[in-house]
Structures are given as structure tokens and as C-alpha cells.
Design a protein around this motif. Structure first.
Motif, PDB file in Angstrom:
ATOM      1  N   MET A 292     -20.738  -4.979  -5.066  1.00  0.00           N
ATOM      2  CA  MET A 292     -20.268  -6.360  -5.118  1.00  0.00           C
ATOM      3  C   MET A 292     -18.748  -6.433  -5.011  1.00  0.00           C
ATOM      4  O   MET A 292     -18.192  -7.381  -4.439  1.00  0.00           O
ATOM      5  N   ARG A 293     -18.057  -5.430  -5.547  1.00  0.00           N
ATOM      6  CA  ARG A 293     -16.593  -5.414  -5.461  1.00  0.00           C
ATOM      7  C   ARG A 293     -16.145  -5.288  -4.004  1.00  0.00           C
ATOM      8  O   ARG A 293     -15.209  -5.970  -3.569  1.00  0.00           O
ATOM      9  N   PHE A 294     -16.807  -4.429  -3.249  1.00  0.00           N
ATOM     10  CA  PHE A 294     -16.459  -4.278  -1.833  1.00  0.00           C
ATOM     11  C   PHE A 294     -16.730  -5.565  -1.067  1.00  0.00           C
ATOM     12  O   PHE A 294     -15.929  -5.982  -0.221  1.00  0.00           O
ATOM     13  N   LEU A 295     -17.875  -6.196  -1.339  1.00  0.00           N
ATOM     14  CA  LEU A 295     -18.237  -7.405  -0.617  1.00  0.00           C
ATOM     15  C   LEU A 295     -17.314  -8.568  -0.972  1.00  0.00           C
ATOM     16  O   LEU A 295     -17.027  -9.420  -0.130  1.00  0.00           O
ATOM     17  N   ALA A 296     -16.864  -8.595  -2.223  1.00  0.00           N
ATOM     18  CA  ALA A 296     -16.037  -9.716  -2.687  1.00  0.00           C
ATOM     19  C   ALA A 296     -14.547  -9.512  -2.407  1.00  0.00           C
ATOM     20  O   ALA A 296     -13.758 -10.441  -2.590  1.00  0.00           O
ATOM     21  N   ARG A 297     -14.152  -8.326  -1.979  1.00  0.00           N
ATOM     22  CA  ARG A 297     -12.730  -8.056  -1.773  1.00  0.00           C
ATOM     23  C   ARG A 297     -12.140  -8.988  -0.720  1.00  0.00           C
ATOM     24  O   ARG A 297     -12.706  -9.171   0.364  1.00  0.00           O
ATOM     25  N   SER A 298     -10.995  -9.568  -1.016  1.00  0.00           N
ATOM     26  CA  SER A 298     -10.398 -10.542  -0.105  1.00  0.00           C
ATOM     27  C   SER A 298      -9.806  -9.851   1.123  1.00  0.00           C
ATOM     28  O   SER A 298      -9.330  -8.717   1.052  1.00  0.00           O
ATOM     29  N   MET A 299      -9.834 -10.579   2.224  1.00  0.00           N
ATOM     30  CA  MET A 299      -9.255 -10.044   3.457  1.00  0.00           C
ATOM     31  C   MET A 299      -7.760  -9.794   3.280  1.00  0.00           C
ATOM     32  O   MET A 299      -7.212  -8.831   3.823  1.00  0.00           O
ATOM     33  N   GLU A 300      -7.093 -10.633   2.506  1.00  0.00           N
ATOM     34  CA  GLU A 300      -5.656 -10.486   2.303  1.00  0.00           C
ATOM     35  C   GLU A 300      -5.337  -9.173   1.599  1.00  0.00           C
ATOM     36  O   GLU A 300      -4.376  -8.479   1.943  1.00  0.00           O
ATOM     37  N   ASP A 301      -6.163  -8.809   0.635  1.00  0.00           N
ATOM     38  CA  ASP A 301      -5.969  -7.552  -0.074  1.00  0.00           C
ATOM     39  C   ASP A 301      -6.138  -6.367   0.873  1.00  0.00           C
ATOM     40  O   ASP A 301      -5.351  -5.414   0.850  1.00  0.00           O
ATOM     41  N   VAL A 302      -7.168  -6.426   1.722  1.00  0.00           N
ATOM     42  CA  VAL A 302      -7.404  -5.349   2.687  1.00  0.00           C
ATOM     43  C   VAL A 302      -6.278  -5.311   3.715  1.00  0.00           C
ATOM     44  O   VAL A 302      -5.823  -4.238   4.132  1.00  0.00           O
ATOM     45  N   ARG A 303      -5.794  -6.490   4.134  1.00  0.00           N
ATOM     46  CA  ARG A 303      -4.709  -6.554   5.127  1.00  0.00           C
ATOM     47  C   ARG A 303      -3.440  -5.885   4.599  1.00  0.00           C
ATOM     48  O   ARG A 303      -2.786  -5.113   5.319  1.00  0.00           O
ATOM     49  N   LYS A 304      -3.094  -6.152   3.347  1.00  0.00           N
ATOM     50  CA  LYS A 304      -1.893  -5.554   2.764  1.00  0.00           C
ATOM     51  C   LYS A 304      -2.017  -4.028   2.702  1.00  0.00           C
ATOM     52  O   LYS A 304      -1.045  -3.299   2.936  1.00  0.00           O
ATOM     53  N   GLN A 305      -3.200  -3.550   2.404  1.00  0.00           N
ATOM     54  CA  GLN A 305      -3.410  -2.108   2.362  1.00  0.00           C
ATOM     55  C   GLN A 305      -3.252  -1.498   3.749  1.00  0.00           C
ATOM     56  O   GLN A 305      -2.636  -0.427   3.904  1.00  0.00           O
ATOM     57  N   ALA A 306      -3.777  -2.171   4.762  1.00  0.00           N
ATOM     58  CA  ALA A 306      -3.653  -1.672   6.136  1.00  0.00           C
ATOM     59  C   ALA A 306      -2.185  -1.621   6.570  1.00  0.00           C
ATOM     60  O   ALA A 306      -1.745  -0.661   7.222  1.00  0.00           O
ATOM     61  N   ILE A 307      -1.412  -2.619   6.193  1.00  0.00           N
ATOM     62  CA  ILE A 307       0.008  -2.655   6.546  1.00  0.00           C
ATOM     63  C   ILE A 307       0.760  -1.517   5.854  1.00  0.00           C
ATOM     64  O   ILE A 307       1.673  -0.913   6.429  1.00  0.00           O
ATOM     65  N   ARG A 308       0.364  -1.188   4.621  1.00  0.00           N
ATOM     66  CA  ARG A 308       1.001  -0.071   3.913  1.00  0.00           C
ATOM     67  C   ARG A 308       0.675   1.268   4.566  1.00  0.00           C
ATOM     68  O   ARG A 308       1.531   2.162   4.650  1.00  0.00           O
ATOM     69  N   LEU A 309      -0.559   1.430   5.008  1.00  0.00           N
ATOM     70  CA  LEU A 309      -1.007   2.740   5.485  1.00  0.00           C
ATOM     71  C   LEU A 309      -0.722   2.990   6.958  1.00  0.00           C
ATOM     72  O   LEU A 309      -0.656   4.151   7.385  1.00  0.00           O
ATOM     73  N   ALA A 310      -0.537   1.939   7.740  1.00  0.00           N
ATOM     74  CA  ALA A 310      -0.315   2.120   9.179  1.00  0.00           C
ATOM     75  C   ALA A 310       0.880   3.019   9.479  1.00  0.00           C
ATOM     76  O   ALA A 310       0.773   3.966  10.274  1.00  0.00           O
ATOM     77  N   PRO A 311       2.054   2.800   8.876  1.00  0.00           N
ATOM     78  CA  PRO A 311       3.192   3.695   9.182  1.00  0.00           C
ATOM     79  C   PRO A 311       2.979   5.118   8.677  1.00  0.00           C
ATOM     80  O   PRO A 311       3.514   6.072   9.265  1.00  0.00           O
ATOM     81  N   VAL A 312       2.243   5.283   7.599  1.00  0.00           N
ATOM     82  CA  VAL A 312       1.962   6.628   7.083  1.00  0.00           C
ATOM     83  C   VAL A 312       1.158   7.414   8.099  1.00  0.00           C
ATOM     84  O   VAL A 312       1.470   8.573   8.431  1.00  0.00           O
ATOM     85  N   LEU A 313       0.108   6.788   8.623  1.00  0.00           N
ATOM     86  CA  LEU A 313      -0.738   7.466   9.607  1.00  0.00           C
ATOM     87  C   LEU A 313      -0.011   7.635  10.934  1.00  0.00           C
ATOM     88  O   LEU A 313      -0.170   8.652  11.627  1.00  0.00           O
ATOM     89  N   ALA A 314       0.826   6.660  11.279  1.00  0.00           N
ATOM     90  CA  ALA A 314       1.589   6.763  12.528  1.00  0.00           C
ATOM     91  C   ALA A 314       2.534   7.955  12.493  1.00  0.00           C
ATOM     92  O   ALA A 314       2.730   8.646  13.502  1.00  0.00           O
ATOM     93  N   ALA A 315       3.137   8.224  11.332  1.00  0.00           N
ATOM     94  CA  ALA A 315       4.048   9.364  11.207  1.00  0.00           C
ATOM     95  C   ALA A 315       3.294  10.679  11.366  1.00  0.00           C
ATOM     96  O   ALA A 315       3.799  11.629  11.974  1.00  0.00           O
ATOM     97  N   ILE A 316       2.087  10.754  10.826  1.00  0.00           N
ATOM     98  CA  ILE A 316       1.284  11.972  10.937  1.00  0.00           C
ATOM     99  C   ILE A 316       0.832  12.200  12.367  1.00  0.00           C
ATOM    100  O   ILE A 316       0.796  13.339  12.854  1.00  0.00           O
TER     101      ILE A 316
END
Length: 467
Positions: free
Chosen positions: A352-376
């Protein structure tokens, strides 16, 4: 000639000599003598196969080879991984992630003797279903309940108990296949019931069921078509009408909800799925549903309904072959208890936590991780954060998607490079599983909770795109 051909073998150390090496002796203490001896023989056999004239055998290299063999043998086949496919309940990845309460309960059951089939009040033999029966009835409104090891087993057991040698009446549009070669007509045959199809693929009417009723009728079966949807010129008979018809002809009505849910999914912005309590209220004599799908617990199959029918099912000799063990029973009980507090269900139950997670929360996580993965992946792939869509999975709401966000990786080199990148992520200490779409590898982050572990894990990624 023979002396010349065999001469390199004279320098190959014996198994005993290798076992006496200090580095290998340490491995004996960790892995055992039998397993280490096997590893030494495998290492020496490999050297023998690759031997060249004038070869020199290095003790350190042999020890390293032995260690690599032992570590590979000790590596568990069932590996934890990151499910970034965008399918929350992924059958191939184990479906529901259990709540901490369920994990603790199962751990206690594993470490201790428990009152599995022992009545502490009377000191006599008890029933394992007693640990969850009252709780299931409380949450569903059913008279009685039992459980087996999955929903396929629940359907099989209900059919075998109530319709062996008789007809099971079901709409042609509900003769589903749910994967793994599980087809409703075949499970009916294995249960000893004779299939009586009514209606057509897209339209079934009350008169179709009524015309099929005969002294040979064992039960009426309704199957919730959760893994597909027929749209357009369609008609089906509702559960309430089938319950009335079944009572008129004095036959049981069984409603297989499949994934099943105890909570109203519309609370999380999803299309409403029928709940078990609603199925009970609609008059079904028996309802079957899964424990490891929308319910969010361990693999199990629940059967709830009329007391006399549950008693008949429990007398069926097949029930013993399909029962659950103490760990699963403990995890089921702990999961069910969470439903007593629906206001906190989305915080405590991972599904239920995964299903209820807001898109905004997931979006912020993606923005944080994109440069990390890009550097690798610098110089090998372009990485960007982008919107995507998640789905529930395991047959639930197949056409409904949840707005989400993720990481999109486009490696240089086209299609083969995408597959190679996907394989590189699968080789990580914690494999990362995404999906390939439109020439890119996509990681949907909806189910990513341990961001720290993910960051640490991807630092060991090794990938070079072909030019």
C-alpha cells in the motif's frame, strides 16, 4: 615422447599439498574440509585442462582460484534485488514485500517452537487455522475461514470438495489463464469437476446460468477477471444475482476474487476493486483470494464463507497437502492485524505504501539520482529523469497505471548496448531490474525505498558502450 608430454604435470601440486597451504587451511575452517577439497580438485582440474609446456604453478593463484570457487558455491541462488520495473507486485520478483511486523513474526516462528497445532488453554491438540480464523472473519464479515498455500490451491480445494464428479457452471468469458500454465478449465479437471460453460466470450446473461442448472450441478463459479478486461458490447451477471440463483437451486456459489483486497483501493487514487467484505455481503457461499497480492502478505490462499462448507473443505484429505507452515502462518496473522488500523495501512504495509506514494516524491528522488548515475555512466550513456507509468501487477487492474517517475538511460550503440547495460545492472551485488522500452533502459523508482543502499550498490557498476 610420453615423458615430454607428461613433464608439465609433474609440477602440478597435489590436492594434499594445496590443502596444507596456509591460505587454504583458513578456508577449511570457514567452508569445511569436504567443500574445500572439492574446490581444490576443481581448481587443479582447470589448470590441467589449460596447461601449456613450461607452465609454472603459483600457489597464490591456486589459492585465489579455490577461494573464488568456494564463494561462488556459497552465493545464494535466491538473491535480494531492486525492483525498478514499475510493476509493484511482480510475480517473477516475489510479489509483495512483507511488512516489518510480518517479518518479525515469521522470524520468531523460525527461531522457536510455537503453538502451531496445540491449544494452550486445554493442553490438547489444536488447529492451525485457529490462529487466523477469527481475525479473517472479523475483517471480512464471513462466518468461517481457512487458508492454504496459494489461491490456486484454494480454488482447487473448493472445486474438489463441492463439485467432484459434478458440473461447475461458469461463464465462458471467465475461463481465465493467469500465467504459469494455470488455466481454469484445467484446474477444474484436476479437481474432478466437469466444466459447464455458459454464455459467450463477451456476453453472459442470467438465463444462461438458469438453463444450465440440473441435478448434475455441483456449484456456480464466478471468476474475477482481474488480469484482462473485455470492453464494448459486453454483459455479465453480478455476484448478487448469482447468489440468488444458487440459493434457488440449492447449490453453492463460489466467487474467486483472485488477487483480492481487504481495503478500498480508491483511497489511493486507483480504480476500485471488489473487496472481500463486499463479496461476502453480496451473498457468495465461498470466496477465495490471494495473500501475497493486493493483501500485501506472504503467499497464501484464503477461503472464507459458510461454516458448513468450510468444515467440509477442512475434512478434505487434500487440505493437509495444501496447508501452510508456521512461518507463513505467523506472517499472515501479523499482516492481517495491520488491517485493523486502516488509517496507518499505507505507512505500515509496503504494498500500500508503494501504491500510495506521490508522484512528486518519486520525481524528487529521480532528480537526485540522475546525476549520480550519469557520473557513473559518463561517456557510455545519456541519463535523464523522466515521467513514466507504474502498474499494480499480478493480474490486478491490468489497464490501470499510476503516474510515476524514473531514470531513463540511453547507451551509445543502440539495442545491443541497451541489453548489455541491463545485464551489467543484473550483475551488481544487489541486481537492479528495470525494463527496456523504446531503445532505453528505464528504472521506475516507485518501489525504491533504500536510496542509500542503491547509491552504494551502483558504484560497482562496470559498463562500457561499444563504439
Amino acid at each position: 615422447m610420453a615423458e615430454t608430454a607428461l613433464s608439465p604435470l609433474r609440477h602440478l601440486p597435489s590436492v594434499d599439498r594445496v590443502l596444507r597451504q596456509p591460505d587454504v587451511a583458513i578456508l577449511i575452517g570457514k567452508y569445511g574440509r569436504a567443500e574445500t577439497t572439492r574446490a581444490v580438485r576443481e581448481a587443479l582440474a582447470a589448470l590441467r585442462d589449460e596447461m601449456k609446456p613450461g607452465a609454472v604453478f603459483d600457489d597464490a593463484a591456486i589459492s585465489a582460484s579455490v577461494l573464488a570457487y568456494l564463494e561462488a558455491r556459497a552465493e545464494p541462488r535466491l538473491k535480494p534485488l531492486f525492483n525498478l520495473t514499475g510493476t509493484v507486485l511482480h510475480t517473477n520478483l516475489g510479489r509483495a514485500v512483507l511488512a516489518e511486523e510480518a517479518i518479525k513474526a515469521a522470524t520468531v516462528a523460525m527461531r522457536n517452537a510455537v503453538s502451531l497445532e496445540f491449544d494452550l488453554a486445554t493442553g490438547k491438540r489444536g488447529e492451525r487455522d485457529d490462529h487466523v480464523r477469527a481475525l479473517i472473519c472479523e475483517l471480512t464479515g464471513a462466518e468461517d475461514a481457512t487458508l492454504v498455500n496459494n489461491n490456486a490451491a484454494a480454488v482447487l480445494l473448493a472445486l474438489n470438495t463441492l463439485a467432484q464428479g459434478r458440473e461447475a457452471v461458469v461463464s465462458r468469458g471467465e475461463l481465465i489463464e493467469i500465467g504459469g500454465a494455470f488455466r481454469m478449465p484445467e484446474i477444474m479437471a484436476r479437481a474432478g469437476a466437469r466444466l459447464r460453460e455458459v454464455g459467450t466470450t463477451n456476453r453472459t446473461h442470467p438465463r444462461d446460468y438458469a438453463d444450465a442448472m440440473s441435478p448434475e450441478t455441483g456449484l456456480i463459479l464466478k471468476v474475477h477477471t482481474s488480469n484482462y478486461r473485455i470492453e464494448g458490447f459486453t454483459a455479465e451477471v453480478g455476484a448478487r444475482d448469482l447468489a440468488t440463483l444458487a440459493r434457488q437451486h440449492n447449490v453453492p456459489f463460489v466467487n474467486d476474487l483472485g488477487s483480492g483486497t481487504l481495503a478500498d483501493l480508491s483511497r489511493f487514487g486507483l480504480r476500485k476493486e471488489p473487496t472481500v467484505r463486499e463479496a461476502v455481503d453480496e451473498g457468495a457461499d465461498l470466496i477465495t483470494f490471494s495473500g501475497d497480492k493486493l493483501l500485501g502478505g506472504p503467499q497464501a490462499g484464503f477461503i472464507v464463507g459458510r461454516k458448513d462448507l468450510i468444515a467440509a473443505i477442512n475434512r478434505n484429505p487434500m487440505k493437509r497437502a495444501l496447508r501452510v507452515d508456521k512461518m507463513r502462518l505467523a506472517a499472515c496473522e501479523a499482516t492481517l492485524r495491520l488491517y485493523r488500523d486502516p488509517d496507518r495501512l499505507a505507512q505500515r504495509l509496503p504494498t500500500m505504501r508503494f501504491l500510495a506514494r506521490s508522484m512528486e516524491d518519486v520525481r524528487k528522488q529521480a532528480i537526485r539520482l540522475a546525476p549520480v548515475l550519469a557520473a557513473i555512466l559518463e561517456g557510455s550513456a545519456v541519463v535523464e529523469a523522466a515521467s513514466c507509468s507504474s502498474q499494480i501487477g499480478s493480474g490486478a487492474l491490468p489497464l490501470d497505471t499510476i503516474p510515476s517517475f524514473g531514470l531513463v538511460m540511453r547507451p551509445k550503440g543502440g539495442g545491443r548496448a541497451v541489453e548489455a547495460l541491463s545485464a551489467a545492472f543484473r550483475r551488481l551485488p544487489w541486481p537492479v531490474i528495470g525494463r527496456v522500452a523504446e531503445g532505453a533502459l528505464v528504472f521506475d523508482l516507485r518501489c525504491l525505498e533504500d536510496e542509500g543502499l542503491f547509491r552504494e550498490n551502483i558504484t560497482s557498476l562496470r559498463f562500457e558502450a561499444s563504439s
